[in-house]
Design an enzyme around this catalytic site. Structure first.
Site, PDB file in Angstrom:
ATOM      1  N   LYS A 194      40.145  33.391  49.891  1.00  0.00           N
ATOM      2  CA  LYS A 194      38.761  33.856  49.839  1.00  0.00           C
ATOM      3  C   LYS A 194      37.903  32.829  50.571  1.00  0.00           C
ATOM      4  CE  LYS A 194      35.189  35.342  46.488  1.00  0.00           C
ATOM      5  NZ  LYS A 194      34.873  35.542  45.065  1.00  0.00           N
ATOM      6  N   SER A 214      33.176  40.143  43.652  1.00  0.00           N
ATOM      7  CA  SER A 214      32.906  39.646  44.987  1.00  0.00           C
ATOM      8  C   SER A 214      34.155  39.359  45.814  1.00  0.00           C
ATOM      9  CB  SER A 214      32.087  38.360  44.889  1.00  0.00           C
ATOM     10  OG  SER A 214      32.845  37.317  44.290  1.00  0.00           O
ATOM     11  N   SER A 262      34.695  38.856  39.297  1.00  0.00           N
ATOM     12  CA  SER A 262      34.900  38.955  40.742  1.00  0.00           C
ATOM     13  C   SER A 262      36.357  38.981  41.199  1.00  0.00           C
ATOM     14  CB  SER A 262      34.183  37.803  41.453  1.00  0.00           C
ATOM     15  OG  SER A 262      32.808  38.083  41.549  1.00  0.00           O
TER      16      SER A 262
END
Lengths: 482, 483
Positions: free
Chosen positions: A76, A151, A175
């Site tokens: 990420k 997210s 997330s």
């Protein structure tokens, strides 16, 4: 090749049926071909990846391989990568190249894993749909007009689309779990303090936790084996032995005590979602688990408390982005105030600015007691709920998200609607306990996640329960049509 | 009207740790800008603070030295404000739960009386960087070497009643932290910085007047001047029927001027909240006890010992004991020199005067304690006269690398103390001074006799080429004249 799990690829590498360079080329090709559609990557590091793959093959030849040596994966874009741009989904860090690795990044590097690039995310991890990224929304592989959740939507989409077998994520209020549920993959948010936060760009420090995203529970266990453990650079990281998370995967579940919080199964829960979750729980009963109703009485306060605490911490954490030392700086500032205001007005997106404002307000003189202090009290009540519940059950189960993936743009105009996406995940962050999302059904052909919540540092039990479910079901093997 | 001055101080003391309070970066002073600023100090994204245990030791030692409550649990908070030399956009500090609770420092006033100044608390925090406004062509340079240097901020109660009391307190505090070894005490490098809260009220009233805070005074002299300046300013305003505005002021010591920096209305809302990156720090009795048992000798105890062991006066013992470096220098000088009182006189007299004039501290003295000790020894054993000693000191001060004894020989400063030789000298000089001898012997007024006696000493010293022991010459002369 791309349908294989990390565990299977590791065996292939070990047996020499494939090299890391071959694997890496294959996945890079897939990213090049398919990611124009998903936009799951912000940065693809082709050259570095091939170099790392070559080094991994050499290392294996020397007999120094770990289970991760040569395995392609992605980070990420919230984890700092030495020498590789790290944007956190923001214009503010469009050109930011950290001169250091996050501890998580360093651990995968040391294990010999091959990072293919940095995945898309909501800006500074603030969002539940990956639509607030400065680098464009990510598309859910299960439907061209659907969000992947957020997210960590880039990581979830990349794994679901078989562009990488595994990816890191972070989870502040859901997330990892919510996008894992919406993309039909398996994701784990560990206990707060299990994984170092050093070099993981902070959103809300007391809630942020790095975690794992892959297709199977076993692959999540393999990831956690690399990521978990004490780090002297993070004062909130806990010094506690790290078990081999793959060791107990095959333990039978007979006698496992499962708790269902009545607060999760109200008439607020969509009927069809409730049906899917109950069906999954019935599967657990078949595996030998006993199920009882429990209560987490302060559940209804979680979202309110979270949306005070998280923005309050964020408002301070994001003060460092001031245009002085690194990152975005506005053109030709007139004076200091102009530098600050324009840099931050232009560098941050709407949702980030909204949360900075909310957090700043909540901490302001005269409001602190009514908001921040009260939210912290609520947080302790919520922690207490979980501590009480785990006196009588081993795992708590419920939905990971209220609905399957929703349409791109369908909630962007209403922040509160977006915030309610995390209604089943947020309390877990406030309490700091570990939790997973496991593929457990479909609604209208779209994946649904079952959430498993464990006691502090009980990740091994969660992974065991998820793995046993995946031995009995094939929801995690379903592939989006694309 | 008679006004009473009320003063409270906030003192920032840089702790002498090797590394910063939340990172492993060196705190050494004077490096090229931004060469001692790591990713953590620069507040790069994702970096995290880790508290420095030594800073907690030093803060605890300070607490023990002022007889304060040591809080077993202390909490770092974030104080939020934007400034270019504050990399994170907040300062990590302590507010509600500081490490050091209420304590006190006793000071001695001019009239010899003791006075107790209460300490409200002392807390740990990080220093900011420096903004450099000169030499950057209208821009501002940022040097983050200092960012993250550990500080304790010491906050007093408003217990001081004059600038002189405030300075006495500040000096006492300086002596305390340097004796503890927790601060290098170098004020010119900003190791100790004072914020002064001043208000005035009619003599005999209880209610505190509106106060102003004058920030960032880094010498005792400027602090004293700033207080005098502020008191006069406030008296002028009140006597003209005006009101004091609660505000933060800056004092320019070179011009003896002050100006408003910001008023209460313009003050920041710092939005303090506990820092989620740093857990509350718990210290236990064992930690405190180990520090308590290893505490160095503090100035008050040292002063008592100097009086008892060396026979120094209250005044000399007080001056020599307050600063650890001075005290060490004194003891080393006395050890070599053998005569402690003489050593004290030289240190507090000639050496202090020269150091002050050159703006040096005692650690930077060009004359080492050992060399001054040798000089003292040569005075004590009559090798040197006081004028000869001054000449030797001058040579030492100017970096003469020869031994003290070699300098004495080279410069011909060795005093003649052989009484037989001196008697011959006196006889030969007096032989040509018959008239003066007559005059002296005829004089009845003791004062005038003493003056006439001086008339013989000049020629005698000249005849001895300045090397005759003046005391012995005087004795012999007196004997001969009376004879």
């Amino acid at each position: 090749m791309h349908d294989k799990t990390v565990a299977e690829l590791a065996r292939d590498l070990e047996q020499g049926t494939v090299s890391s360079v071959e694997l890496t080329r294959h996945f890079l090709d897939r990213i090049r071909q398919d990611d124009t559609r998903y936009n799951s990557f912000i940065t693809v590091t082709e050259d570095e990846a091939l170099k790392d793959a070559k080094a991994a093959d050499d290392r294996r030849a020397r007999g120094e391989a770990t289970p991760w040596t040569g395995i392609p994966f992605a980070h990420k874009d919230i984890f700092c990568t030495d020498g590789v741009r790290t944007t956190c989904g923001s214009r503010m860090l469009e050109n930011f190249v950290p001169p250091y690795d996050a501890t998580v990044t360093a651990r995968f590097r040391d294990a010999g894993a091959v990072c293919l690039g940095k995945t898309n995310m909501d800006e500074f991890a603030m969002g539940s749909s990956t639509e607030s990224s400065y680098y464009g929304a990510t598309v859910n592989p299960w439907g061209d007009n659907l969000v992947p959740g957020g997210s960590s939507g880039g990581s979830a989409a990349a794994v679901a689309a078989r562009l990488v077998p595994a990816a890191t994520g972070t989870d502040t209020g859901g997330s990892i779990r919510q996008p894992a549920a919406m993309c039909g993959i398996t994701g784990l948010k560990p206990t707060y303090g299990r994984v170092s936060r050093y070099g993981m760009i902070a959103f809300a420090s007391s809630l942020d936790q790095g975690g794992t995203m892959a297709r199977t529970a076993e692959d999540n266990a393999l990831m956690l084996n690399v990521m978990a453990g004490f780090d002297p650079k993070d004062s909130t990281c806990i010094d506690r032995p790290v078990p081999d998370y793959t060791a107990n995967l095959n333990e039978p579940l007979k006698g496992l005590k499962v708790g269902l919080p009545k607060e999760y199964f109200t008439d607020q829960l969509d009927d069809r979602m409730a049906g899917q979750v109950r069906a999954a729980i019935a599967e657990y009963e078949k595996l030998g688990a006993t199920v009882q109703e429990i209560s987490l009485p302060n559940t209804h306060l979680a979202i309110a408390a979270y949306y005070i605490i998280a923005p309050a911490e964020a408002s301070a954490n994001l003060s460092r982005f001031d245009g002085v030392r690194y990152g975005y700086r506005c053109e030709a500032p007139k004076d200091l105030m102009d530098l600050y205001t324009r840099t931050r007005a232009e560098g941050f997106g709407e949702e980030v600015k909204r949360r900075i404002l909310v957090g700043t307000y909540a901490l302001s003189a005269g409001y602190y007691d009514a908001y921040y202090l009260k939210a912290q009290k609520v947080r302790r009540l919520i922690q207490q709920d979980f501590i009480e519940a785990f006196k009588s059950v081993d795992i708590i189960m419920g939905p990971a998200a209220p609905t399957p993936a929703f349409g791109i743009g369908s909630k962007t105009d209403d922040p509160v609607k977006m915030y309610l996406e995390d209604i089943y995940t947020i309390a877990i962050n406030l309490a700091g306990v570990p939790a997973m999302s496991v593929p457990a059904g479909q609604i209208d052909g779209l994946p649904v996640g079952l959430q498993l919540i464990g006691n502090y540092f009980d990740e091994a039990r969660l992974l065991n329960a998820a793995h046993q479910f995946q031995q009995a079901t094939d929801w995690h093997t379903l592939t989006p049509a694309g | 009207m008679q006004w009473e001055v009320v003063i409270g101080l906030e003192i920032h003391v840089q702790l002498a740790t090797q590394t910063k309070i939340f990172s492993g970066t060196s705190t050494a002073y004077g490096a090229a800008p931004n060469t001692q600023a790591s990713a953590v100090d620069l507040a790069m994204p994702g970096t995290l603070p880790v508290a420095n245990e030594q800073a907690f030791r030093y803060a605890t030692m300070f607490g023990l030295a002022i007889d304060a409550e040591i809080n077993r649990r202390s909490v770092f908070e974030r104080k939020n404000y934007f400034y270019p030399d504050l990399p994170k956009g907040y300062q990590t500090t302590q507010l509600a739960q500081p490490i050091v609770g209420p304590g006190h420092v006793d000071i001695r006033l001019e009239n010899g009386a003791e006075k107790r100044v209460r300490i409200h608390h002392a807390h740990l925090e990080e220093d900011a960087g420096k903004s450099l406004h000169e030499d950057y062509h209208g821009m501002t340079g940022i040097d983050l070497n200092r960012a993250g240097t550990p500080l304790i901020e010491i906050v007093t109660e408003p217990d001081m009643r004059s600038a002189e009391e405030a300075v006495a307190f500040a000096r006492k505090l300086h002596g305390l932290v340097t004796s503890l070894g927790i601060c290098d005490g170098d004020m010119s490098q900003g190791s100790m910085r004072f914020d002064v809260n001043v208000s005035i009220r009619p003599q005999g009233t209880d209610q505190l007047g509106t106060r102003t805070e004058t920030k960032n005074l880094n010498s005792f002299r400027f602090m004293e001047a700033a207080i005098h300046h502020e008191v006069e300013r406030q008296i002028d305003i009140l006597e003209d029927g005006g009101e004091i505005v609660q505000e933060t002021r800056l004092y320019n010591g070179d011009r003896d001027e002050s100006r408003s920096m910001r008023t209460k209305e313009e003050a920041n809302d710092y939005r303090y909240f506990p820092c989620p990156d740093l857990l509350p720090v718990e210290i236990d009795d064992a930690f405190i006890d180990s520090l308590r048992s290893a505490m160095p000798e503090l100035p008050d105890a040292k002063e008592a010992r100097f009086k008892a062991d060396y026979g120094l006066s209250d005044y000399d013992a007080g001056l020599l004991s307050n600063n650890a470096a001075t005290a060490d220098y004194f003891e080393a000088t006395a050890k070599t020199g053998g005569d402690a009182k003489l050593a004290a006189n030289w240190i507090l007299g000639e050496l202090s005067a020269r150091l002050n004039a050159a703006e040096l501290n005692i650690k930077q003295s060009p004359v080492s304690a050992e060399r001054l000790g040798t000089l003292v020894q040569r005075i004590a054993d009559n090798t040197l006269s006081s004028s000869g000693a001054k000449k030797v000191f001058e040579a030492l001060w100017n970096g003469d690398e020869a031994d003290v004894d070699a300098i004495i020989d080279r410069e011909g400063l060795k005093q003649v103390s052989d009484t037989g030789e001196l008697e011959k000298l006196v006889d030969s000089v007096l032989a040509d001074m018959g008239d003066q001898i007559e005059q002296y012997r005829a004089e009845d007024d003791p004062k005038k006799r003493k003056k006439l006696m001086g008339g013989f000493m000049g020629p005698l010293m000249k005849a001895s080429k300045g090397q005759g022991n003046p005391k012995l010459l005087n004795d012999i002369l007196q004997k001969k004249l009376e004879g």
